[in-house]
Design a protein around this motif. Sequence first.
Motif, PDB file in Angstrom:
ATOM      1  N   VAL A 186       8.700  -3.744 -25.034  1.00  0.00           N
ATOM      2  CA  VAL A 186       8.202  -5.107 -24.894  1.00  0.00           C
ATOM      3  C   VAL A 186       6.708  -5.053 -24.591  1.00  0.00           C
ATOM      4  N   VAL A 187       5.933  -5.772 -25.397  1.00  0.00           N
ATOM      5  CA  VAL A 187       4.490  -5.866 -25.208  1.00  0.00           C
ATOM      6  C   VAL A 187       4.162  -7.309 -24.864  1.00  0.00           C
ATOM      7  N   SER A 188       3.533  -7.518 -23.704  1.00  0.00           N
ATOM      8  CA  SER A 188       3.224  -8.873 -23.263  1.00  0.00           C
ATOM      9  C   SER A 188       1.954  -8.890 -22.422  1.00  0.00           C
ATOM     10  N   SER A 189       1.132  -9.884 -22.653  1.00  0.00           N
ATOM     11  CA  SER A 189      -0.061 -10.070 -21.821  1.00  0.00           C
ATOM     12  C   SER A 189       0.339 -10.483 -20.399  1.00  0.00           C
TER      13      SER A 189
ATOM     14  N   GLN B 105      24.692  -9.852 -15.036  1.00  0.00           N
ATOM     15  CA  GLN B 105      25.797  -9.943 -14.074  1.00  0.00           C
ATOM     16  C   GLN B 105      27.136 -10.200 -14.758  1.00  0.00           C
ATOM     17  N   THR B 106      27.122 -10.919 -15.877  1.00  0.00           N
ATOM     18  CA  THR B 106      28.366 -11.215 -16.580  1.00  0.00           C
ATOM     19  C   THR B 106      28.747 -10.113 -17.557  1.00  0.00           C
ATOM     20  N   ASP B 107      27.925  -9.074 -17.631  1.00  0.00           N
ATOM     21  CA  ASP B 107      28.162  -7.914 -18.498  1.00  0.00           C
ATOM     22  C   ASP B 107      27.972  -8.240 -19.984  1.00  0.00           C
ATOM     23  N   GLU B 108      27.381  -9.390 -20.280  1.00  0.00           N
ATOM     24  CA  GLU B 108      27.053  -9.703 -21.679  1.00  0.00           C
ATOM     25  C   GLU B 108      26.030  -8.689 -22.196  1.00  0.00           C
ATOM     26  N   VAL B 109      25.104  -8.317 -21.311  1.00  0.00           N
ATOM     27  CA  VAL B 109      24.188  -7.204 -21.556  1.00  0.00           C
ATOM     28  C   VAL B 109      24.514  -6.188 -20.474  1.00  0.00           C
ATOM     29  N   HIS B 110      25.152  -5.108 -20.851  1.00  0.00           N
ATOM     30  CA  HIS B 110      25.612  -4.140 -19.855  1.00  0.00           C
ATOM     31  C   HIS B 110      24.453  -3.303 -19.311  1.00  0.00           C
ATOM     32  N   ALA B 111      23.559  -2.869 -20.198  1.00  0.00           N
ATOM     33  CA  ALA B 111      22.443  -2.026 -19.766  1.00  0.00           C
ATOM     34  C   ALA B 111      21.233  -2.287 -20.652  1.00  0.00           C
ATOM     35  N   LEU B 112      20.067  -2.283 -20.022  1.00  0.00           N
ATOM     36  CA  LEU B 112      18.815  -2.470 -20.757  1.00  0.00           C
ATOM     37  C   LEU B 112      17.801  -1.465 -20.232  1.00  0.00           C
ATOM     38  N   SER B 113      17.462  -0.523 -21.071  1.00  0.00           N
ATOM     39  CA  SER B 113      16.413   0.442 -20.763  1.00  0.00           C
ATOM     40  C   SER B 113      15.174  -0.035 -21.500  1.00  0.00           C
ATOM     41  N   MET B 114      14.020   0.004 -20.836  1.00  0.00           N
ATOM     42  CA  MET B 114      12.847  -0.565 -21.500  1.00  0.00           C
ATOM     43  C   MET B 114      11.565   0.181 -21.210  1.00  0.00           C
ATOM     44  N   LYS B 115      10.654   0.021 -22.146  1.00  0.00           N
ATOM     45  CA  LYS B 115       9.270   0.434 -21.987  1.00  0.00           C
ATOM     46  C   LYS B 115       8.456  -0.851 -22.097  1.00  0.00           C
TER      47      LYS B 115
ATOM     48  N   GLU C 170      -2.578  -1.510 -23.654  1.00  0.00           N
ATOM     49  CA  GLU C 170      -1.837  -0.254 -23.537  1.00  0.00           C
ATOM     50  C   GLU C 170      -1.113   0.070 -24.848  1.00  0.00           C
ATOM     51  N   TRP C 171      -0.534  -0.941 -25.448  1.00  0.00           N
ATOM     52  CA  TRP C 171       0.189  -0.766 -26.711  1.00  0.00           C
ATOM     53  C   TRP C 171      -0.766  -0.314 -27.815  1.00  0.00           C
ATOM     54  N   ALA C 172      -1.929  -0.941 -27.892  1.00  0.00           N
ATOM     55  CA  ALA C 172      -2.923  -0.570 -28.909  1.00  0.00           C
ATOM     56  C   ALA C 172      -3.387   0.870 -28.683  1.00  0.00           C
ATOM     57  N   SER C 173      -3.648   1.218 -27.439  1.00  0.00           N
ATOM     58  CA  SER C 173      -4.078   2.577 -27.113  1.00  0.00           C
ATOM     59  C   SER C 173      -2.986   3.587 -27.441  1.00  0.00           C
ATOM     60  N   ASN C 174      -1.754   3.255 -27.117  1.00  0.00           N
ATOM     61  CA  ASN C 174      -0.620   4.121 -27.398  1.00  0.00           C
ATOM     62  C   ASN C 174      -0.460   4.333 -28.900  1.00  0.00           C
ATOM     63  N   ASN C 175      -0.593   3.262 -29.674  1.00  0.00           N
ATOM     64  CA  ASN C 175      -0.468   3.376 -31.128  1.00  0.00           C
ATOM     65  C   ASN C 175      -1.621   4.153 -31.736  1.00  0.00           C
ATOM     66  N   ASP C 176      -2.840   3.986 -31.173  1.00  0.00           N
ATOM     67  CA  ASP C 176      -3.977   4.768 -31.642  1.00  0.00           C
ATOM     68  C   ASP C 176      -3.754   6.249 -31.398  1.00  0.00           C
ATOM     69  N   ASN C 177      -3.225   6.587 -30.215  1.00  0.00           N
ATOM     70  CA  ASN C 177      -2.954   7.981 -29.899  1.00  0.00           C
ATOM     71  C   ASN C 177      -1.884   8.564 -30.810  1.00  0.00           C
ATOM     72  N   ASN C 178      -0.847   7.779 -31.111  1.00  0.00           N
ATOM     73  CA  ASN C 178       0.204   8.240 -31.999  1.00  0.00           C
ATOM     74  C   ASN C 178      -0.326   8.454 -33.403  1.00  0.00           C
ATOM     75  N   SER C 179      -1.232   7.590 -33.859  1.00  0.00           N
ATOM     76  CA  SER C 179      -1.820   7.726 -35.192  1.00  0.00           C
ATOM     77  C   SER C 179      -2.671   8.993 -35.258  1.00  0.00           C
ATOM     78  N   ASN C 180      -3.447   9.256 -34.201  1.00  0.00           N
ATOM     79  CA  ASN C 180      -4.302  10.439 -34.177  1.00  0.00           C
ATOM     80  C   ASN C 180      -3.485  11.720 -34.119  1.00  0.00           C
ATOM     81  N   ASN C 181      -2.339  11.685 -33.430  1.00  0.00           N
ATOM     82  CA  ASN C 181      -1.496  12.864 -33.341  1.00  0.00           C
ATOM     83  C   ASN C 181      -0.810  13.176 -34.663  1.00  0.00           C
TER      84      ASN C 181
END
Length: 87
Positions: free
Chosen positions: A32-35, A58-68, A74-85
């Motif tokens: 998730v990328v958000s200002s 709580q109702t288990d409709e979504v049992h687990a959510l792992s997130m970045k 940060e997202w732009a910098s991360n994508n720039d680094n991935n492109s350079n790698n």
Amino acid sequence: MTSEELQSIIAAGLPCEHIELSGDGRHWYATVVSSAFEGQRLIQRHQKVYATLGGRMQTDEVHALSMKTYTPAEWASNNDNNSNNAN
């Protein structure tokens, strides 16, 4: 729940520049990328995303959510680094 439904729920409660989701309907992995994350610690960012889900965890409709979570810069910098790698 589908990834489209979950994405809509998160986007309705949080201004997002980018959302990626994968999962099996109960166990989800999100990027998730958000200002709204500017100046916030990791736990505060996750709390913001969890807040968009309301009682669905709580109702288990979504049992687990792992997130970045990223700010747009940060997202732009991360994508720039991935492109350079890749070169």
